[in-house]
Design a protein around this motif. Sequence first.
Motif, PDB file in Angstrom:
ATOM      1  N   ASP A   1       1.019  -1.243  -0.300  1.00 50.20           N
ATOM      2  CA  ASP A   1       0.137  -0.131  -0.270  1.00 50.20           C
ATOM      3  C   ASP A   1       0.995   1.135   0.034  1.00 50.20           C
ATOM      4  O   ASP A   1       0.461   2.107  -0.678  1.00 50.20           O
ATOM      5  CB  ASP A   1      -1.052  -0.126   1.608  1.00 50.20           C
ATOM      6  CG  ASP A   1      -2.143  -0.760   1.181  1.00 50.20           C
ATOM      7  OD1 ASP A   1      -3.163  -1.373   0.208  1.00 50.20           O
ATOM      8  OD2 ASP A   1      -2.307  -1.262   2.040  1.00 50.20           O
ATOM      9  N   ARG A   2       2.177   0.707   0.547  1.00 52.67           N
ATOM     10  CA  ARG A   2       3.106   2.298   1.091  1.00 52.67           C
ATOM     11  C   ARG A   2       3.434   2.438  -0.256  1.00 52.67           C
ATOM     12  O   ARG A   2       3.286   3.609  -1.582  1.00 52.67           O
ATOM     13  CB  ARG A   2       3.932   1.549   1.889  1.00 52.67           C
ATOM     14  CG  ARG A   2       3.653   2.233   3.437  1.00 52.67           C
ATOM     15  CD  ARG A   2       5.106   2.277   3.758  1.00 52.67           C
ATOM     16  NE  ARG A   2       5.934   1.484   3.710  1.00 52.67           N
ATOM     17  CZ  ARG A   2       5.379   0.710   4.635  1.00 52.67           C
ATOM     18  NH1 ARG A   2       4.537   0.574   6.095  1.00 52.67           N
ATOM     19  NH2 ARG A   2       6.381  -0.905   4.639  1.00 52.67           N
ATOM     20  N   ILE A   3       3.704   1.718  -1.269  1.00 54.64           N
ATOM     21  CA  ILE A   3       4.689   1.764  -2.707  1.00 54.64           C
ATOM     22  C   ILE A   3       3.285   2.766  -3.608  1.00 54.64           C
ATOM     23  O   ILE A   3       3.510   3.492  -4.510  1.00 54.64           O
ATOM     24  CB  ILE A   3       5.126   0.511  -3.070  1.00 54.64           C
ATOM     25  CG1 ILE A   3       6.415  -0.089  -2.082  1.00 54.64           C
ATOM     26  CG2 ILE A   3       5.737   0.350  -4.626  1.00 54.64           C
ATOM     27  CD1 ILE A   3       6.540  -1.073  -2.224  1.00 54.64           C
ATOM     28  N   ALA A   4       2.595   1.605  -3.303  1.00 55.76           N
ATOM     29  CA  ALA A   4       1.193   1.781  -4.656  1.00 55.76           C
ATOM     30  C   ALA A   4       1.055   3.946  -4.405  1.00 55.76           C
ATOM     31  O   ALA A   4       0.540   4.388  -5.516  1.00 55.76           O
ATOM     32  CB  ALA A   4      -0.040   0.855  -4.345  1.00 55.76           C
ATOM     33  N   ASP A   5       1.074   3.641  -3.221  1.00 54.71           N
ATOM     34  CA  ASP A   5      -0.221   5.259  -2.874  1.00 54.71           C
ATOM     35  C   ASP A   5       1.215   6.453  -3.059  1.00 54.71           C
ATOM     36  O   ASP A   5       1.359   7.135  -3.730  1.00 54.71           O
ATOM     37  CB  ASP A   5       0.382   5.765  -1.279  1.00 54.71           C
ATOM     38  CG  ASP A   5      -1.118   4.849  -0.485  1.00 54.71           C
ATOM     39  OD1 ASP A   5      -1.987   4.546  -1.469  1.00 54.71           O
ATOM     40  OD2 ASP A   5      -1.550   4.773   0.331  1.00 54.71           O
ATOM     41  N   ALA A   6       2.856   5.586  -3.287  1.00 51.78           N
ATOM     42  CA  ALA A   6       3.727   7.123  -3.491  1.00 51.78           C
ATOM     43  C   ALA A   6       3.595   6.639  -5.428  1.00 51.78           C
ATOM     44  O   ALA A   6       4.059   7.806  -5.255  1.00 51.78           O
ATOM     45  CB  ALA A   6       5.421   6.199  -3.007  1.00 51.78           C
ATOM     46  N   VAL A   7       3.583   5.749  -5.992  1.00 56.58           N
ATOM     47  CA  VAL A   7       3.104   5.754  -7.360  1.00 56.58           C
ATOM     48  C   VAL A   7       2.396   6.967  -7.347  1.00 56.58           C
ATOM     49  O   VAL A   7       2.448   7.508  -8.636  1.00 56.58           O
ATOM     50  CB  VAL A   7       3.494   4.417  -7.862  1.00 56.58           C
ATOM     51  CG1 VAL A   7       2.804   4.210  -9.446  1.00 56.58           C
ATOM     52  CG2 VAL A   7       4.280   3.516  -7.427  1.00 56.58           C
ATOM     53  N   ALA A   8       1.254   6.849  -7.269  1.00 57.36           N
ATOM     54  CA  ALA A   8       0.267   7.541  -7.318  1.00 57.36           C
ATOM     55  C   ALA A   8       0.486   9.071  -7.207  1.00 57.36           C
ATOM     56  O   ALA A   8      -0.449   9.741  -8.019  1.00 57.36           O
ATOM     57  CB  ALA A   8      -0.895   7.161  -6.603  1.00 57.36           C
ATOM     58  N   ALA A   9       0.632   9.261  -6.245  1.00 54.93           N
ATOM     59  CA  ALA A   9       1.206  10.845  -6.126  1.00 54.93           C
ATOM     60  C   ALA A   9       2.454  11.534  -7.275  1.00 54.93           C
ATOM     61  O   ALA A   9       2.122  12.478  -8.206  1.00 54.93           O
ATOM     62  CB  ALA A   9       2.198  10.525  -4.477  1.00 54.93           C
ATOM     63  N   GLY A  10       2.854  10.340  -7.191  1.00 55.93           N
ATOM     64  CA  GLY A  10       3.903  11.040  -8.687  1.00 55.93           C
ATOM     65  C   GLY A  10       3.261  10.558  -9.793  1.00 55.93           C
ATOM     66  O   GLY A  10       3.507  11.406 -11.098  1.00 55.93           O
ATOM     67  N   ARG A  11       1.956   9.797 -10.277  1.00 58.56           N
ATOM     68  CA  ARG A  11       1.277  10.074 -10.833  1.00 58.56           C
ATOM     69  C   ARG A  11       0.627  11.082 -11.118  1.00 58.56           C
ATOM     70  O   ARG A  11       0.394  11.703 -12.220  1.00 58.56           O
ATOM     71  CB  ARG A  11       0.896   8.382 -11.178  1.00 58.56           C
ATOM     72  CG  ARG A  11       1.208   7.659 -12.360  1.00 58.56           C
ATOM     73  CD  ARG A  11       0.610   5.882 -12.168  1.00 58.56           C
ATOM     74  NE  ARG A  11       0.971   4.793 -11.873  1.00 58.56           N
ATOM     75  CZ  ARG A  11       0.573   4.179 -12.024  1.00 58.56           C
ATOM     76  NH1 ARG A  11      -0.543   3.647 -11.874  1.00 58.56           N
ATOM     77  NH2 ARG A  11       1.010   2.730 -12.295  1.00 58.56           N
ATOM     78  N   ASP A  12      -0.372  11.564 -10.055  1.00 56.30           N
ATOM     79  CA  ASP A  12      -1.113  12.621 -10.043  1.00 56.30           C
ATOM     80  C   ASP A  12       0.284  13.831 -10.959  1.00 56.30           C
ATOM     81  O   ASP A  12      -0.697  14.866 -11.442  1.00 56.30           O
ATOM     82  CB  ASP A  12      -1.207  12.945  -8.584  1.00 56.30           C
ATOM     83  CG  ASP A  12      -2.555  12.101  -8.360  1.00 56.30           C
ATOM     84  OD1 ASP A  12      -3.013  11.246  -8.969  1.00 56.30           O
ATOM     85  OD2 ASP A  12      -2.743  12.271  -7.340  1.00 56.30           O
ATOM     86  N   LEU A  13       1.191  13.921  -9.920  1.00 51.91           N
ATOM     87  CA  LEU A  13       2.225  15.012 -10.564  1.00 51.91           C
ATOM     88  C   LEU A  13       1.921  15.428 -12.139  1.00 51.91           C
ATOM     89  O   LEU A  13       2.473  16.315 -12.229  1.00 51.91           O
ATOM     90  CB  LEU A  13       2.955  15.069  -9.510  1.00 51.91           C
ATOM     91  CG  LEU A  13       3.490  15.012  -7.985  1.00 51.91           C
ATOM     92  CD1 LEU A  13       4.766  15.065  -7.610  1.00 51.91           C
ATOM     93  CD2 LEU A  13       2.583  16.775  -7.819  1.00 51.91           C
ATOM     94  N   VAL A  14       2.709  13.902 -12.595  1.00 56.88           N
ATOM     95  CA  VAL A  14       2.887  13.777 -14.143  1.00 56.88           C
ATOM     96  C   VAL A  14       2.031  14.966 -15.417  1.00 56.88           C
ATOM     97  O   VAL A  14       1.767  15.187 -15.859  1.00 56.88           O
ATOM     98  CB  VAL A  14       3.618  12.791 -14.514  1.00 56.88           C
ATOM     99  CG1 VAL A  14       3.713  12.447 -15.882  1.00 56.88           C
ATOM    100  CG2 VAL A  14       4.814  12.570 -12.949  1.00 56.88           C
ATOM    101  N   ASN A  15       0.893  14.172 -14.453  1.00 61.87           N
ATOM    102  CA  ASN A  15      -0.544  13.955 -14.659  1.00 61.87           C
ATOM    103  C   ASN A  15      -1.349  15.131 -15.381  1.00 61.87           C
ATOM    104  O   ASN A  15      -2.259  15.803 -15.664  1.00 61.87           O
ATOM    105  CB  ASN A  15      -1.931  12.860 -14.638  1.00 61.87           C
ATOM    106  CG  ASN A  15      -1.453  11.442 -15.580  1.00 61.87           C
ATOM    107  OD1 ASN A  15      -1.595  11.555 -16.531  1.00 61.87           O
ATOM    108  ND2 ASN A  15      -1.919  10.660 -14.376  1.00 61.87           N
TER     109      ASN A  15
END
Length: 462
Positions: free
Chosen positions: A140-154
Amino acid sequence: MPRVTTLLPATEDAIPIRCVDAAGWPAVAAELPPLAAAFARASGFEAKPGKIALLPGPDGALATVLFGVETGERADAFAVGRLPEALPQGTYRLEALPGDPALAALAWRLSGYRFGRYRERAAPKARLVAPEGIDAAEIDRIADAVAAGRDLVNTPANDLGPAEIEAAARALAARFGAAIEVVSGENLERGFPLIAAVGRASPRAPRLIDLTWGASDAPRVTLVGKGVVFDTGGLDIKPSAAMLLMKKDMAGAAVALAAAEMVMGTGLNLRLRVLIPTVENAIAGDAFRPGDVLASRRGLTVEIGNTDAEGRLILADALALADEDAPELVFDFATLTGAARVALGPDLPALFTEDDGLAAELAATGLAVNDPVWRMPLWAPYGSLLDSKVADLNNVSGGPFAGAVTAALFLRRFAPEAKAHVHLDLYGWNPSTKPGRPEGGEVQTARLVYALLRARYGARSQ
């Protein structure tokens, strides 16, 4: 807060997902209850990769899911990521997984990501029970960090400028008790002249973000992320088609922040530093020009052969600062060259380092966590292609060959003291949806670097 649905604890009423390949399908079919077996035959199910069959129980309700998988060298560790979107609402558990159950659970989580800032997009209603024996909190920690990064790029550039990247870094620092400093204005011009020059034509002021976390006596690791929020190309302006995805030119910054979130969330035993030079490469009367000679933080003078090679300029000043700290490891992340994409495509970032052992470790770790990279050569003789008649070096080679290599050689000039320097030239975008990788922004290599750091340094004792 979680950005997509988390994994669930074990429950007896979870619907089993039987993962089957062609070789194992006859045995699985023989074990099915008669009604389910008959339904599978009638529906024409074949145990081919990605095929799905929903099998009813005696009461007609969904009782079992069959999911075709591939084994061997061509097996997709994220194949399970096809299921959240394909399955009806319910709670599921995985059975007979041929690969790593942690990667399968992560693929499920990553496939559930939705970018919903401007339009509400419902997340999949299928929920997954954490496979037995995995660290669900870690997934869950990894997935949340990836999601936060994807939000920035998008996020498009009209809503994500240098100030907004700073705000994201400050929020992350506050969450984990990290220190943060931001250099801008006259201090940026004096201390980081290349960053200041690239960003000066934009009304949105350039800056250098400097985040530090961890014990001062722990091994020092520095992450440097390219944060160009939009790249027009400058006076060497890009054609319109080449600008369409330039909101993603800050993906290196998103990767650095995502990896940092994983490191701090787990509490790795290291002294982490994150440096993000963030600018907009715009066009105005005071834009830097082809032929200009610019000073750098390290003291080297740089002739500008092309204003569209701005990312290496801002990274150069940040790497010079990183080098002053003599870190054990320096990683820089950047959407830097089209040449790397021509060579390796959008899915495979280019890896450059002089450390053979570290390169092998990164390659193996990338395969293990399904975040792959491919090593490219730091061919020293190509350094002569960056020679300048009026300055210490040019920011481009001026020719069509070895563009990714010469960019990496340029950066290497600015971090000579680091014990090991790794340059990662990435695309930062999924051109189409694949399991675990929805179309849109992606933080390639963030999970790889985190996994390597965790293996090397482990978590701090509490």
